[in-house]
Design a protein around this motif. Structure first.
Motif, PDB file in Angstrom:
ATOM      1  N   ARG A 226       0.873  -1.128  -0.026  1.00  0.00           N
ATOM      2  CA  ARG A 226       0.031   0.108  -0.169  1.00  0.00           C
ATOM      3  C   ARG A 226       0.814   1.276  -0.010  1.00  0.00           C
ATOM      4  N   ALA A 227       1.804   1.547   0.863  1.00  0.00           N
ATOM      5  CA  ALA A 227       2.652   2.442   1.058  1.00  0.00           C
ATOM      6  C   ALA A 227       3.321   2.721  -0.177  1.00  0.00           C
ATOM      7  N   PRO A 228       4.293   1.842  -0.779  1.00  0.00           N
ATOM      8  CA  PRO A 228       4.999   2.188  -1.791  1.00  0.00           C
ATOM      9  C   PRO A 228       4.068   2.487  -3.189  1.00  0.00           C
ATOM     10  N   TRP A 229       3.062   1.749  -3.256  1.00  0.00           N
ATOM     11  CA  TRP A 229       2.039   1.975  -4.162  1.00  0.00           C
ATOM     12  C   TRP A 229       1.488   3.452  -4.292  1.00  0.00           C
ATOM     13  N   GLN A 230       1.112   3.876  -3.108  1.00  0.00           N
ATOM     14  CA  GLN A 230       0.810   5.495  -2.854  1.00  0.00           C
ATOM     15  C   GLN A 230       2.158   6.284  -3.102  1.00  0.00           C
ATOM     16  N   VAL A 231       3.365   5.856  -2.970  1.00  0.00           N
ATOM     17  CA  VAL A 231       4.629   6.817  -3.404  1.00  0.00           C
ATOM     18  C   VAL A 231       4.286   6.896  -4.867  1.00  0.00           C
ATOM     19  N   LEU A 232       4.210   5.668  -5.529  1.00  0.00           N
ATOM     20  CA  LEU A 232       4.248   5.683  -7.103  1.00  0.00           C
ATOM     21  C   LEU A 232       3.193   6.726  -7.446  1.00  0.00           C
ATOM     22  N   ALA A 233       2.084   6.738  -7.027  1.00  0.00           N
ATOM     23  CA  ALA A 233       0.918   7.714  -7.489  1.00  0.00           C
ATOM     24  C   ALA A 233       1.480   9.009  -7.119  1.00  0.00           C
ATOM     25  N   GLY A 234       2.164   9.372  -6.074  1.00  0.00           N
ATOM     26  CA  GLY A 234       2.712  10.696  -6.032  1.00  0.00           C
ATOM     27  C   GLY A 234       3.472  11.211  -7.004  1.00  0.00           C
ATOM     28  N   ALA A 235       4.578  10.180  -7.456  1.00  0.00           N
ATOM     29  CA  ALA A 235       5.550  10.492  -8.207  1.00  0.00           C
ATOM     30  C   ALA A 235       4.992  10.675  -9.692  1.00  0.00           C
ATOM     31  N   ALA A 236       3.931  10.013 -10.078  1.00  0.00           N
ATOM     32  CA  ALA A 236       3.433   9.920 -11.454  1.00  0.00           C
ATOM     33  C   ALA A 236       2.720  11.295 -11.717  1.00  0.00           C
ATOM     34  N   GLY A 237       1.930  11.907 -10.714  1.00  0.00           N
ATOM     35  CA  GLY A 237       1.358  13.163 -10.821  1.00  0.00           C
ATOM     36  C   GLY A 237       0.782  13.352 -12.238  1.00  0.00           C
ATOM     37  N   ASN A 238       1.517  14.467 -12.971  1.00  0.00           N
ATOM     38  CA  ASN A 238       0.903  14.707 -14.366  1.00  0.00           C
ATOM     39  C   ASN A 238       1.640  13.954 -15.320  1.00  0.00           C
ATOM     40  N   ALA A 239       2.287  12.891 -15.187  1.00  0.00           N
ATOM     41  CA  ALA A 239       3.262  12.338 -15.895  1.00  0.00           C
ATOM     42  C   ALA A 239       2.500  11.757 -17.361  1.00  0.00           C
ATOM     43  N   GLY A 240       1.278  11.436 -17.107  1.00  0.00           N
ATOM     44  CA  GLY A 240       0.530  10.915 -18.086  1.00  0.00           C
ATOM     45  C   GLY A 240       0.852   9.516 -18.502  1.00  0.00           C
ATOM     46  N   LEU A 241       1.576   8.687 -17.801  1.00  0.00           N
ATOM     47  CA  LEU A 241       1.724   7.419 -17.815  1.00  0.00           C
ATOM     48  C   LEU A 241       0.590   6.448 -17.940  1.00  0.00           C
ATOM     49  N   SER A 242       0.530   5.466 -19.174  1.00  0.00           N
ATOM     50  CA  SER A 242      -0.383   4.364 -19.061  1.00  0.00           C
ATOM     51  C   SER A 242       0.180   3.263 -18.392  1.00  0.00           C
ATOM     52  N   GLY A 243      -0.575   2.170 -18.104  1.00  0.00           N
ATOM     53  CA  GLY A 243      -0.334   0.960 -17.469  1.00  0.00           C
ATOM     54  C   GLY A 243      -0.783  -0.344 -18.207  1.00  0.00           C
ATOM     55  N   THR A 244      -0.005  -1.445 -17.776  1.00  0.00           N
ATOM     56  CA  THR A 244      -0.262  -2.820 -18.461  1.00  0.00           C
ATOM     57  C   THR A 244       0.047  -3.515 -17.138  1.00  0.00           C
ATOM     58  N   LEU A 245      -0.949  -4.339 -16.967  1.00  0.00           N
ATOM     59  CA  LEU A 245      -1.064  -5.641 -15.948  1.00  0.00           C
ATOM     60  C   LEU A 245      -0.458  -7.047 -16.565  1.00  0.00           C
ATOM     61  N   LEU A 246       0.762  -7.166 -15.976  1.00  0.00           N
ATOM     62  CA  LEU A 246       1.530  -8.361 -16.493  1.00  0.00           C
ATOM     63  C   LEU A 246       1.163  -9.752 -15.789  1.00  0.00           C
ATOM     64  N   TYR A 247       0.841  -9.692 -14.570  1.00  0.00           N
ATOM     65  CA  TYR A 247       0.768 -10.801 -13.715  1.00  0.00           C
ATOM     66  C   TYR A 247      -0.204 -10.381 -12.641  1.00  0.00           C
ATOM     67  N   GLU A 248      -1.174 -11.269 -11.960  1.00  0.00           N
ATOM     68  CA  GLU A 248      -1.791 -11.265 -10.908  1.00  0.00           C
ATOM     69  C   GLU A 248      -2.186 -12.524 -10.300  1.00  0.00           C
ATOM     70  N   ASP A 249      -2.049 -12.701  -9.268  1.00  0.00           N
ATOM     71  CA  ASP A 249      -2.123 -14.047  -8.566  1.00  0.00           C
ATOM     72  C   ASP A 249      -2.127 -13.993  -7.260  1.00  0.00           C
ATOM     73  N   ALA A 250      -2.331 -15.033  -6.500  1.00  0.00           N
ATOM     74  CA  ALA A 250      -2.381 -15.144  -5.213  1.00  0.00           C
ATOM     75  C   ALA A 250      -1.806 -16.547  -4.398  1.00  0.00           C
ATOM     76  N   PRO A 251      -0.728 -16.850  -4.998  1.00  0.00           N
ATOM     77  CA  PRO A 251       0.023 -18.240  -4.488  1.00  0.00           C
ATOM     78  C   PRO A 251       0.431 -17.922  -2.902  1.00  0.00           C
ATOM     79  N   TYR A 252       0.174 -19.188  -2.189  1.00  0.00           N
ATOM     80  CA  TYR A 252       0.343 -19.126  -0.883  1.00  0.00           C
ATOM     81  C   TYR A 252      -0.557 -18.175   0.015  1.00  0.00           C
ATOM     82  N   GLY A 253      -1.696 -17.776  -0.761  1.00  0.00           N
ATOM     83  CA  GLY A 253      -2.633 -16.872  -0.362  1.00  0.00           C
ATOM     84  C   GLY A 253      -2.246 -15.456  -0.020  1.00  0.00           C
ATOM     85  N   VAL A 254      -1.339 -14.977  -0.907  1.00  0.00           N
ATOM     86  CA  VAL A 254      -0.722 -13.521  -0.754  1.00  0.00           C
ATOM     87  C   VAL A 254      -0.816 -13.002  -2.171  1.00  0.00           C
TER      88      VAL A 254
END
Length: 238
Positions: free
Chosen positions: A202-230
């Motif tokens: 949570r905290a690192p992701w919100q640092v990312l949000a602050g850094a991105a600001g008005n940079a106008g970047l687009s995102g791509t999801l490359l992987y999403e899973d929950a091995p070991y329940g995480v």
């Protein structure tokens, strides 16, 4: 100015020497992380900042060449955060999240830009996380981020935090936000809920949000899973 970002999970189990016999189970996640790092390289940054959760409250910086190890996880393996100009006398070792980030960089042979680290306390308030990100985002030159962090640790009965029915919706929302580079959604993540679900990203992701600001970047999801329940998410912003 932020020109690219890679979001990767930070479990020491990503390191095969730590995972041992279970190493193949995270091969897809490792491949996705390498793909995300290739996006950073393609952006030709002047500097790379590796951001990850740390137990210590507040923020802590780690210069290039700071050592880390996985001895505390049963593997006699050491890493360094990028290459330093000259000898580095480190006041402290990398926290585990940044050690995993350093391992990922070594794995792909990163040599595209100088590296530094930022450890963010998991309890750091959202507004302070965003502020820290804005400070990075206004630096001169082309800045790239490698953002380390896990989603909830409560997805199954055997998960580190046991099963919590709120975990899957939280992780789904975080995954959508990271995959879409949705800054507002990341800033709106509930810090208290993240703490209860043991979502260290949570905290690192919100640092990312602050850094991105008005940079106008687009995102791509490359992987999403929950091995070991995480919950593990890999995304690339460019």
């Amino acid at each position: 100015m932020l020109v690219a970002a890679a979001v990767c999970p930070c479990p020491p189990l990503l390191v095969p020497e730590v995972a041992a016999g279970a190493a193949p189970e995270l091969d897809a996640a490792r491949t996705a992380c390498s793909d995300a790092l290739s996006v950073l390289a393609a952006a030709r940054p002047d500097r790379l900042v590796v951001i990850g959760p740390a137990e210590k409250a507040g923020r802590g910086t780690y210069p290039a060449g700071t050592p880390g190890s996985f001895r505390g996880f049963g593997a006699d393996l050491s890493v360094r955060l990028g290459r330093a100009d000259g000898d580095v006398v480190a006041e402290r070792e990398l926290p585990p999240s940044l050690a995993v980030g350093a391992w990922l960089l070594e794995r792909v042979g990163w040599s595209h830009a100088p590296v530094e680290g930022l450890g963010v306390g998991e309890s750091l308030a959202p507004e302070r996380c965003v502020e820290a990100g804005r400070e990075i985002g206004v630096r001169p030159g082309r800045i790239a981020l490698l953002v380390m962090g896990d989603a909830s640790a409560c997805r199954t009965l055997k998960a580190p935090g046991y099963l919590d029915e709120r975990a899957a919706p939280f992780d789904a929302a975080a995954g959508r936000a990271l995959g879409a580079a949705d800054i507002a959604a990341l800033e709106a993540l509930d810090a208290e809920l993240a703490r209860e679900l043991k979502a260290a990203g949570r905290a690192p992701w919100q640092v990312l949000a602050g850094a991105a600001g008005n940079a106008g970047l687009s995102g791509t999801l490359l992987y999403e899973d929950a091995p070991y329940g995480v919950g593990y998410v890999v995304a690339a912003w460019s």
